[in-house]
Design a protein around this motif. Structure first.
Motif, PDB file in Angstrom:
ATOM      1  N   UNK A 165      34.797  49.725  40.019  1.00 32.47           N
ATOM      2  CA  UNK A 165      35.158  48.366  40.418  1.00 32.47           C
ATOM      3  C   UNK A 165      33.913  47.496  40.559  1.00 32.47           C
ATOM      4  N   UNK A 183      32.762  46.179  37.280  1.00 32.56           N
ATOM      5  CA  UNK A 183      33.617  45.055  36.892  1.00 32.56           C
ATOM      6  C   UNK A 183      33.190  43.787  37.623  1.00 32.56           C
ATOM      7  N   UNK A 226      39.329  52.696  49.466  1.00 35.68           N
ATOM      8  CA  UNK A 226      39.142  51.925  50.706  1.00 35.68           C
ATOM      9  C   UNK A 226      38.969  50.420  50.485  1.00 35.68           C
ATOM     10  N   UNK A 227      38.532  50.028  49.290  1.00 36.68           N
ATOM     11  CA  UNK A 227      38.290  48.593  49.069  1.00 36.68           C
ATOM     12  C   UNK A 227      39.571  47.763  49.150  1.00 36.68           C
ATOM     13  N   UNK A 247      39.411  45.935  52.793  1.00 40.58           N
ATOM     14  CA  UNK A 247      38.235  45.280  53.362  1.00 40.58           C
ATOM     15  C   UNK A 247      38.222  43.767  53.209  1.00 40.58           C
ATOM     16  N   UNK A 302      36.938  40.465  51.704  1.00 38.36           N
ATOM     17  CA  UNK A 302      35.603  40.223  51.139  1.00 38.36           C
ATOM     18  C   UNK A 302      35.597  40.002  49.625  1.00 38.36           C
ATOM     19  N   UNK A 354      39.728  36.988  43.582  1.00 36.58           N
ATOM     20  CA  UNK A 354      39.542  38.006  42.560  1.00 36.58           C
ATOM     21  C   UNK A 354      39.508  39.373  43.230  1.00 36.58           C
ATOM     22  N   UNK A 355      40.481  40.225  42.946  1.00 36.75           N
ATOM     23  CA  UNK A 355      40.532  41.510  43.654  1.00 36.75           C
ATOM     24  C   UNK A 355      39.314  42.379  43.365  1.00 36.75           C
ATOM     25  N   UNK A 356      38.900  43.131  44.366  1.00 30.13           N
ATOM     26  CA  UNK A 356      37.776  44.050  44.183  1.00 30.13           C
ATOM     27  C   UNK A 356      38.240  45.375  43.593  1.00 30.13           C
ATOM     28  N   UNK A 357      39.480  45.723  43.869  1.00 31.53           N
ATOM     29  CA  UNK A 357      40.028  46.945  43.292  1.00 31.53           C
ATOM     30  C   UNK A 357      40.760  46.545  42.029  1.00 31.53           C
ATOM     31  N   UNK A 358      40.513  47.269  40.980  1.00 31.25           N
ATOM     32  CA  UNK A 358      41.133  46.927  39.710  1.00 31.25           C
ATOM     33  C   UNK A 358      42.637  46.778  39.898  1.00 31.25           C
ATOM     34  N   UNK A 359      43.149  45.604  39.528  1.00 29.42           N
ATOM     35  CA  UNK A 359      44.574  45.380  39.687  1.00 29.42           C
ATOM     36  C   UNK A 359      45.255  45.763  38.380  1.00 29.42           C
ATOM     37  N   UNK A 411      43.458  42.884  34.474  1.00 27.10           N
ATOM     38  CA  UNK A 411      42.218  42.202  34.799  1.00 27.10           C
ATOM     39  C   UNK A 411      42.230  40.828  34.133  1.00 27.10           C
TER      40      UNK A 411
END
Ligand code: SF4
Lengths: 207, 611
Positions: A20, A23, B16-17, B20, B22, B249-254, B257
């Motif tokens: 991630x 990315x 975990x992201x 959070x 952020x 913009x999500x930090x974990x790949x949604x 993309x």
């Protein structure tokens, strides 16, 4: 233009996985409108490389990555542009140009330094004190230094052909009573393999 | 406090992201400037929720209101939930970590019936009683989205429903509640104020009534001033309604993309099973220059490589080719999430392919012409073949086909038709390329679920045996490695029908199911049909009554919700379906008098040119 960036990954950002995070870097360059050269191949990706992946959950105050920009640009401007968009916990500290002939960043890494913060003071078990770089057990060959000062445990772990030891493995081995320790990567080191000039961003050297 | 607890938990959970915050482009206002907190709650996991466009729009609108802090919250995955409960960490907003209990409004979106138990679970995790009648003070729990078009099954848990499009009404709600706080209104005072606003349904002011014989006769207001029927809201000026300049913009790949712009709202193709096609009418488009400008702004601000042009049928957008060209000209990729089955759509897919090796997706929905006419999927056999030919000739090697089984009037013959079609497409590929070495045909086979406000709302589902026979039939016939057949879980579609068509009596069953541990029902690894069966039985709910066919004169549990499409039209369409007669798209042909345009005083659509 090939550039090495030094940056931090702290606070909440330490929970972002390496994938991630890659990315996120690609996005940051697009947000800052800085064109990155692409890799060859059917599915071209922006050409960037990370010195050593940081496991999810570890913070770092000193990470390195290299990127190939599509066009030369002023490096202060590069830093300024990128830092406008970085999320909290991520700061880009320095940008150093390197010649194209310079070896791959990943190939230069010889050791990684961590600072482990224990919840309570401990005395180091002798097993670790005794260990030497060419020790016999699997993990021992990676431990170059392990100094415990009060609650802070400084670990210098070798990276041998891009294989290394995770510091949490040592924590679990020697201090199984702690289920929560903060681990910060503090440095990425290379031996001076007669590379001249040694770029600034890589100036942390052992030997 | 919040972060301290989180730090102990996060090393022990997957991804975990998710927890959070952020992310890039989040809005965090200084605490002293915040006087109103609005939580946008998505009752599913982070990666699903962050790709939902509706939240991005509301997030932007709310955060543009002075003094208002909107935050997002998603359902924690069970591993995280266990840790949170263990360490008494209440569910919190991702932006500031504020516990949900300290918000003024929590707004859930009802995208899928099988996420209802997650709503109860999220409230409970926040220390808020899932039962609305037992709650005191703030926050108010509101809900919107397609599920709100039949609000009754979750009416016990929700204080107020937004019926229809939320863009305008959301700020009205905030103003009303904010005023209520200032003037010292209590909870019921605030809810009463909301109940009198257009497009808001407050279930505590409505009750279900039965006739002398105990038969359900509808849901009625308990105060005479309240409307008998709640008319859905639509945005007054969709074309010019401002779009966000940036999205989180999500930090974990949604799931994808990409960032998306909604190019068109509503769809008049009139597929008779499709709820979106009925409840989002009338059809409205955004002008090309607006979309180009917004699209480019969004791409830049999200640092995204790809712009999704979202709508229920992207190829129907009047200037689709120009739009694609304008975005591509700036060096970006474009994706079209929903294409029709015809060669024009393949042409568009070809335009947007950009070196990607993904498959082409087509949704004929039914395997025979007869059944496609019944469901009003206006796709002819030859459309499928010309589309596939165009695709194969252009080098596509993977085809994804979507079908539904268990449709009204369907026979095994129709299902054989699906297999015949797949085999015929394989032959076509062989005819073109002389071999089928690289061909892959993936078939997604879902099970029909009757949905409120559709012509098929009266139709029943098929029995377990019939569905399984059909699924097996397809698996047997399409055994070759060229085909991959994916079928849905029969029990999940049953439950979906019960929750979609239920009335307020379902509340007890949902509550009991949640108490027994049901959550993430849409995730097969968490779905517990055994616990649901117990819960339904204990609540005295006979599922058969909801999955079977309903008489055409039955009083429907959602009769008091007015989406603008008339019941007469739906009935007419159902009858035409049974007679195998199709109805054309009113944006290309004559108006079929669904009732929406007069209901909202909009001029009927100017004819589009068919491409
Ligand atoms: S009223 Fe007529 S023109 Fe308007 S959406 Fe319905 S069918 Fe189409």
């Amino acid at each position: 233009m090939r550039v090495v960036l030094q940056y931090t990954k702290q606070g909440a950002m330490k929970y972002v996985s390496h994938l991630d995070f890659q990315r996120l870097w690609r996005r940051l360059f697009r947000m800052a409108d800085i064109a990155v050269a692409n890799t060859q191949g059917f599915n071209p990706l922006p050409r960037m490389r990370f010195a050593a992946p940081l496991p999810t959950g570890f913070a770092s105050c000193n990470e390195l990555m290299e990127v190939f920009l599509a066009a030369a640009m002023d490096l202060d401007e590069l830093l300024g542009q990128l830092n406008r968009f970085t999320p909290q916990g991520m700061d880009i500290l320095a940008a150093t140009p390197v010649p194209d002939s310079f070896p791959k960043l990943t190939a230069l890494v010889d050791a990684l330094e961590y600072s482990v913060e224990l919840p309570e003071c401990r005395v180091l078990p002798s097993a670790v004190e005794d260990c030497v770089p060419d020790g016999s057990t699997a993990w021992q060959q990676f431990v170059l230094a392990a100094e415990l000062h009060g609650r802070r445990w400084r670990l210098l772990l070798a990276s041998i052909e891009q294989k290394t030891l995770r510091p949490d493995v040592l924590v679990r081995q020697f201090f199984p009573e702690f289920d929560h320790v903060a681990i910060i990567r503090t440095g990425i080191f290379t031996r001076n393999r007669n590379i001249k000039p040694v770029p600034q961003g890589l100036s942390l050297l052992i030997d | 406090m919040h972060w301290h607890k989180l730090e102990r938990i996060l090393p022990h959970v997957q991804k975990p992201a998710r927890y959070i915050g952020n992310e890039l482009n989040t809005v965090i206002k200084p605490a002293e400037q915040v006087e109103f907190r609005f939580a946008l709650a998505f009752p599913d996991v982070y990666e699903i929720g962050t790709s939902y466009m509706g939240f991005h729009i509301l997030y932007d609108l709310l955060n543009k209101m002075p003094g208002v802090q909107a935050e997002r919250v998603f359902a924690p995955w069970p591993d995280m939930e266990a840790k949170m409960r263990e360490s008494a960490l209440p569910l919190y907003g991702l932006e500031t970590g504020t516990p949900l209990g300290d918000f003024d409004i929590i707004g859930f979106t009802l995208q899928h019936e099988l996420s209802y138990t997650n709503i109860l679970n999220m409230l409970d995790l926040a220390g808020i009683d899932p039962l609305a009648e037992r709650r005191e003070g703030l926050p108010l729990v509101i809900a919107g989205g397609p599920g709100a078009m039949n609000p009754e099954p979750v009416a016990d848990f929700i204080d107020a429903f937004v019926i229809g499009e939320g863009e305008e009404v959301v700020s009205e709600i905030v103003e009303a509640v904010r005023n209520g706080k200032v003037t010292g209104l209590d909870r019921s005072g605030m809810l009463r104020a909301l109940a009198s606003m257009t497009g808001i349904y407050v279930p505590r002011y409505y009750e279900r009534r039965n006739d002398a014989a105990g038969r359900f006769i509808g849901v009625f207001p308990v105060e005479p001033e309240l409307p008998q029927r709640i008319r859905k809201r639509i945005v007054r000026d969709f074309a010019d309604f401002p779009l966000p300049e940036k999205v989180v913009v999500p930090l974990v790949e949604s799931v994808h993309d990409r960032v998306s712009v909604e190019i068109c709202r509503g769809c008049a193709r009139g597929c008779r099973f499709c709820q979106a096609g009925m409840i989002y009418r009338p059809v409205r488009e955004r002008p090309l220059p607006v979309l180009v400008q917004q699209g480019l702004t969004l791409l830049r601000s999200a640092g995204s490589p790809e712009l999704g042009l979202s709508s229920l049928s992207s190829a129907d957008y009047s200037e689709i080719e120009d739009l694609i060209a304008a975005i591509q000209q700036e060096g970006h990729n474009v994706s079209l999430p929903s294409l029709r089955v015809d060669s024009y759509s393949v042409q568009l897919a070809e335009l947007t392919r950009a070196g990607k090796k993904t498959g082409l997706t087509l949704a004929p929905e039914a395997g025979s012409q007869r059944l496609r006419d019944v469901i009003n999927k206006n796709v002819r056999e030859e459309d499928i073949f010309t589309a596939a030919r165009a695709a194969f000739e252009n080098g596509w090697q993977t085809l994804k086909l979507y079908f539904m089984i268990g449709l009204p009037t369907e026979t095994e013959q129709d299902v054989q038709g699906i297999a015949d079609l797949a085999v015929a497409l394989e032959d076509l590929y062989r005819e073109i390329h002389g071999h089928t070495r690289r061909l892959k045909i993936n078939l997604g086979i879902s099970t029909f679920v009757p949905k409120p406000h559709t012509p098929f709302q009266w139709a029943g589902q098929m029995s377990k045996e019939e569905i399984e026979t059909r699924q097996n039939l397809l698996r047997e016939r399409l055994r070759s490695k060229k085909f991959k057949v994916q079928t849905g879980n029969w029990q999940e579609s049953r439950l979906e029908a019960v929750l979609a068509r239920g009335g307020r009596e379902l509340g007890r069953a949902i509550y009991l199911a949640w108490r027994k541990g049901c959550k993430f029902d849409a995730w097969s690894e968490h779905f517990r049909p055994d616990l649901w069966a117990q819960a339904l039985a204990e609540a005295g709910v006979d599922s058969e009554a909801y999955t079977g066919p309903w008489p055409l004169d039955a009083v429907l549990p959602w009769e008091h919700i007015d989406v603008g499409v008339s019941k007469d039209f739906l009935l007419r369409e159902y009858r035409r379906a049974l007679a195998g007669r199709t109805t054309p798209d009113c944006t290309f042909a004559a108006c079929s008098a669904c009732g929406v345009c007069p209901a909202f005083a909009v001029a009927p659509w100017q004819r589009r040119k068919s491409k």
